[in-house]
Design a protein around this motif. Structure first.
Motif, PDB file in Angstrom:
ATOM      1  N   LYS A 119      43.380  24.429  32.948  1.00 43.01           N
ATOM      2  CA  LYS A 119      43.478  23.607  33.835  1.00 43.01           C
ATOM      3  C   LYS A 119      43.379  24.045  35.214  1.00 43.01           C
ATOM      4  N   LEU A 120      43.405  25.434  35.288  1.00 38.51           N
ATOM      5  CA  LEU A 120      43.304  26.187  36.500  1.00 38.51           C
ATOM      6  C   LEU A 120      41.971  26.617  36.814  1.00 38.51           C
ATOM      7  N   ALA A 121      40.929  26.367  35.734  1.00 40.54           N
ATOM      8  CA  ALA A 121      39.811  27.009  35.789  1.00 40.54           C
ATOM      9  C   ALA A 121      38.827  26.597  36.808  1.00 40.54           C
ATOM     10  N   THR A 122      39.335  25.255  37.625  1.00 43.44           N
ATOM     11  CA  THR A 122      38.406  25.154  38.533  1.00 43.44           C
ATOM     12  C   THR A 122      38.422  26.059  40.067  1.00 43.44           C
ATOM     13  N   LYS A 123      39.266  26.888  39.887  1.00 45.12           N
ATOM     14  CA  LYS A 123      39.582  27.873  40.818  1.00 45.12           C
ATOM     15  C   LYS A 123      38.869  29.006  40.666  1.00 45.12           C
ATOM     16  N   ALA A 124      38.351  29.754  41.742  1.00 47.79           N
ATOM     17  CA  ALA A 124      37.428  30.960  41.480  1.00 47.79           C
ATOM     18  C   ALA A 124      38.386  32.113  41.079  1.00 47.79           C
ATOM     19  N   THR A 125      39.488  32.138  41.553  1.00 49.08           N
ATOM     20  CA  THR A 125      40.686  33.063  41.134  1.00 49.08           C
ATOM     21  C   THR A 125      42.061  32.333  40.973  1.00 49.08           C
ATOM     22  N   VAL A 126      42.952  32.925  40.295  1.00 52.89           N
ATOM     23  CA  VAL A 126      44.234  32.338  40.282  1.00 52.89           C
ATOM     24  C   VAL A 126      45.039  33.193  40.599  1.00 52.89           C
ATOM     25  N   ASN A 127      46.334  32.968  41.295  1.00 57.51           N
ATOM     26  CA  ASN A 127      47.497  33.943  41.618  1.00 57.51           C
ATOM     27  C   ASN A 127      48.208  34.339  40.366  1.00 57.51           C
ATOM     28  N   VAL A 128      48.804  35.451  40.258  1.00 55.40           N
ATOM     29  CA  VAL A 128      49.607  35.631  39.076  1.00 55.40           C
ATOM     30  C   VAL A 128      50.669  36.818  39.464  1.00 55.40           C
ATOM     31  N   ILE A 129      51.719  36.704  38.721  1.00 52.22           N
ATOM     32  CA  ILE A 129      52.588  37.949  38.600  1.00 52.22           C
ATOM     33  C   ILE A 129      52.386  38.309  37.089  1.00 52.22           C
ATOM     34  N   PHE A 171      52.334  40.629  30.203  1.00 54.46           N
ATOM     35  CA  PHE A 171      52.985  39.262  30.390  1.00 54.46           C
ATOM     36  C   PHE A 171      52.322  38.919  31.773  1.00 54.46           C
ATOM     37  N   VAL A 172      51.865  37.803  31.801  1.00 51.25           N
ATOM     38  CA  VAL A 172      51.121  37.218  32.897  1.00 51.25           C
ATOM     39  C   VAL A 172      51.616  35.802  33.012  1.00 51.25           C
ATOM     40  N   LEU A 173      52.049  35.800  34.387  1.00 48.77           N
ATOM     41  CA  LEU A 173      52.707  34.208  34.763  1.00 48.77           C
ATOM     42  C   LEU A 173      51.790  33.634  35.829  1.00 48.77           C
ATOM     43  N   VAL A 174      50.706  32.655  35.469  1.00 46.34           N
ATOM     44  CA  VAL A 174      50.002  32.013  36.179  1.00 46.34           C
ATOM     45  C   VAL A 174      50.591  31.332  37.273  1.00 46.34           C
ATOM     46  N   VAL A 175      50.577  31.285  38.566  1.00 42.81           N
ATOM     47  CA  VAL A 175      51.409  30.772  39.494  1.00 42.81           C
ATOM     48  C   VAL A 175      50.850  29.582  39.964  1.00 42.81           C
ATOM     49  N   ASN A 176      51.482  28.198  39.583  1.00 45.09           N
ATOM     50  CA  ASN A 176      51.292  26.947  39.913  1.00 45.09           C
ATOM     51  C   ASN A 176      52.140  26.627  41.266  1.00 45.09           C
ATOM     52  N   GLY A 177      51.563  26.741  42.629  1.00 46.25           N
ATOM     53  CA  GLY A 177      52.350  26.816  43.716  1.00 46.25           C
ATOM     54  C   GLY A 177      51.839  27.817  44.779  1.00 46.25           C
ATOM     55  N   ASP A 178      52.639  28.130  45.628  1.00 50.12           N
ATOM     56  CA  ASP A 178      52.333  28.826  46.832  1.00 50.12           C
ATOM     57  C   ASP A 178      53.037  30.383  46.324  1.00 50.12           C
ATOM     58  N   ILE A 179      52.166  31.496  46.079  1.00 49.88           N
ATOM     59  CA  ILE A 179      52.583  32.640  45.483  1.00 49.88           C
ATOM     60  C   ILE A 179      53.496  33.364  46.632  1.00 49.88           C
ATOM     61  N   ASN A 180      53.363  32.775  47.805  1.00 45.11           N
ATOM     62  CA  ASN A 180      53.941  33.429  48.991  1.00 45.11           C
ATOM     63  C   ASN A 180      55.530  32.966  49.058  1.00 45.11           C
ATOM     64  N   THR A 216      47.935  40.589  25.707  1.00 40.72           N
ATOM     65  CA  THR A 216      48.436  39.740  26.711  1.00 40.72           C
ATOM     66  C   THR A 216      49.150  38.344  26.425  1.00 40.72           C
ATOM     67  N   ALA A 217      50.316  38.250  26.756  1.00 37.76           N
ATOM     68  CA  ALA A 217      50.881  36.765  26.857  1.00 37.76           C
ATOM     69  C   ALA A 217      50.983  36.150  28.102  1.00 37.76           C
ATOM     70  N   GLU A 218      50.267  34.878  27.978  1.00 38.30           N
ATOM     71  CA  GLU A 218      50.433  34.185  29.476  1.00 38.30           C
ATOM     72  C   GLU A 218      50.989  33.019  29.461  1.00 38.30           C
ATOM     73  N   ALA A 219      51.347  32.248  30.646  1.00 41.67           N
ATOM     74  CA  ALA A 219      52.222  31.263  30.718  1.00 41.67           C
ATOM     75  C   ALA A 219      51.959  30.789  32.143  1.00 41.67           C
ATOM     76  N   THR A 220      52.420  29.509  32.394  1.00 40.26           N
ATOM     77  CA  THR A 220      52.140  29.082  33.719  1.00 40.26           C
ATOM     78  C   THR A 220      53.662  29.078  34.280  1.00 40.26           C
ATOM     79  N   LEU A 221      53.813  29.643  35.724  1.00 40.93           N
ATOM     80  CA  LEU A 221      55.046  29.560  36.291  1.00 40.93           C
ATOM     81  C   LEU A 221      54.849  28.483  37.313  1.00 40.93           C
ATOM     82  N   THR A 222      55.572  27.392  37.250  1.00 39.22           N
ATOM     83  CA  THR A 222      55.450  26.261  38.159  1.00 39.22           C
ATOM     84  C   THR A 222      56.656  26.545  39.324  1.00 39.22           C
ATOM     85  N   LEU A 223      56.174  26.736  40.498  1.00 44.42           N
ATOM     86  CA  LEU A 223      57.381  26.739  41.519  1.00 44.42           C
ATOM     87  C   LEU A 223      57.879  25.666  42.111  1.00 44.42           C
ATOM     88  N   PRO A 224      59.141  25.574  42.695  1.00 42.50           N
ATOM     89  CA  PRO A 224      59.761  24.497  43.166  1.00 42.50           C
ATOM     90  C   PRO A 224      59.062  23.990  44.264  1.00 42.50           C
TER      91      PRO A 224
END
Length: 276
Positions: free
Chosen positions: A183-193, A124-133, A245-253
């Motif tokens: 929609k995140l493919a413009t970034k070289a890497t993406v943060n995930v959990i 399970f991969v959650l692509v983080v939309n926001g600051d992973i920190n 692999t099941a993927e989704a976007t996790l949008t942080l507040p």
């Protein structure tokens, strides 16, 4: 007159196992069991010969391993439980094969059994939309998971669904990995959990809900749930036993009083992902 040799009534049995159907993330076990009727043999190679002679006749022959976290008894296998009532989230891979053998001579006392994999790894991969920190820590559970299976028929034999606790860890993946949200493919890497699970299946008639509890830097916790029933069904039927692999976007507040969300689930067939 020489005494005639007594007519043979038994023979050593040779059992050959084939392992062509196992997934790339699984490893053929170094040791497994072979049952010929009531005789249980310990096997360490693809060819096993019974140490004792077995009487001529008809037998059901079963070959199976005993992976960590799963109890095998006859044709049934049960995923072991944790003390909190959840079942093991990542047991070892389970293999089983069977066939019928009839022999009335030493030359006929042999059988080849094709081993089948009864577990599947799902990442399970959650692509983080926001600051992973902003993610201080997480806990997660998924319900509706099967805990037992009939190895002869492949039918789920547990009567109610169980929960598994998933351990999400932080990482990054490159945009070239198949399945990463475009929609995140413009970034070289993406943060995930991400978290891994190994399951025997889903419970018949149950829904599968993923609940992720996210602790933020101010020590407040947000709980976000996602109905995974159709996603898990797609994962379990995609190909054979290959990892998926099941993927989704996790949008942080982004502000106070805004809730985290999980959206856009998709399944990547054969989706082994290397986290950095």
């Amino acid at each position: 007159t020489p005494t005639p040799e007594p007519e043979a009534t038994s023979a050593q049995v040779t059992v050959t196992t084939t392992w062509t159907g196992i997934s790339s993330d699984a490893t053929k076990p170094g040791a497994y069991k072979v049952a010929i009727g009531s005789s249980i043999l310990s096997a360490t190679s693809d060819n096993t010969v019974s140490s004792n002679k077995i009487a001529f006749g008809t037998y059901k022959v079963m070959a199976y391993n005993e992976p960590t976290g799963i109890t095998v008894s006859g044709e049934g296998a049960t995923v072991n439980s944790n003390t909190d009532g959840t079942i093991i989230d990542k047991p070892g891979h389970l293999f089983f094969g069977e066939g019928d053998l009839t022999f009335a001579s030493a030359g006929a006392a042999k059988i080849t059994i094709a081993m089948k994999q009864f577990t599947r790894k799902i990442t399970f991969v959650l692509v983080v939309n926001g600051d992973i920190n902003e993610i201080k820590s997480t806990t997660a559970t998924m319900n509706g998971i099967a805990s037992a299976v009939n190895l002869s028929t492949g039918v789920i034999s547990s009567t109610s669904g169980k929960s598994i606790a998933l351990t999400f860890t932080k990482g990054t993946i490159t945009k070239s990995v198949a399945g990463v949200m475009t929609k995140l493919a413009t970034k070289a890497t993406v943060n995930v959990i991400s978290a891994d699970a190994i399951v025997v299946g889903t419970q018949t008639g149950s829904t599968q809900n993923l609940t992720v509890n996210i602790t933020l830097p101010d020590n407040t916790t947000q709980s976000v749930s996602s109905n995974m029933t159709s996603v898990i069904a797609s994962a379990m039927t995609a190909g054979t036993s290959a990892a998926v692999t099941a993927e989704a976007t996790l949008t942080l507040p982004s502000a106070a009083n805004v809730s985290a969300t999980i959206s856009n689930w998709s399944v990547v067939n054969g989706g082994d992902i290397n986290l950095k």
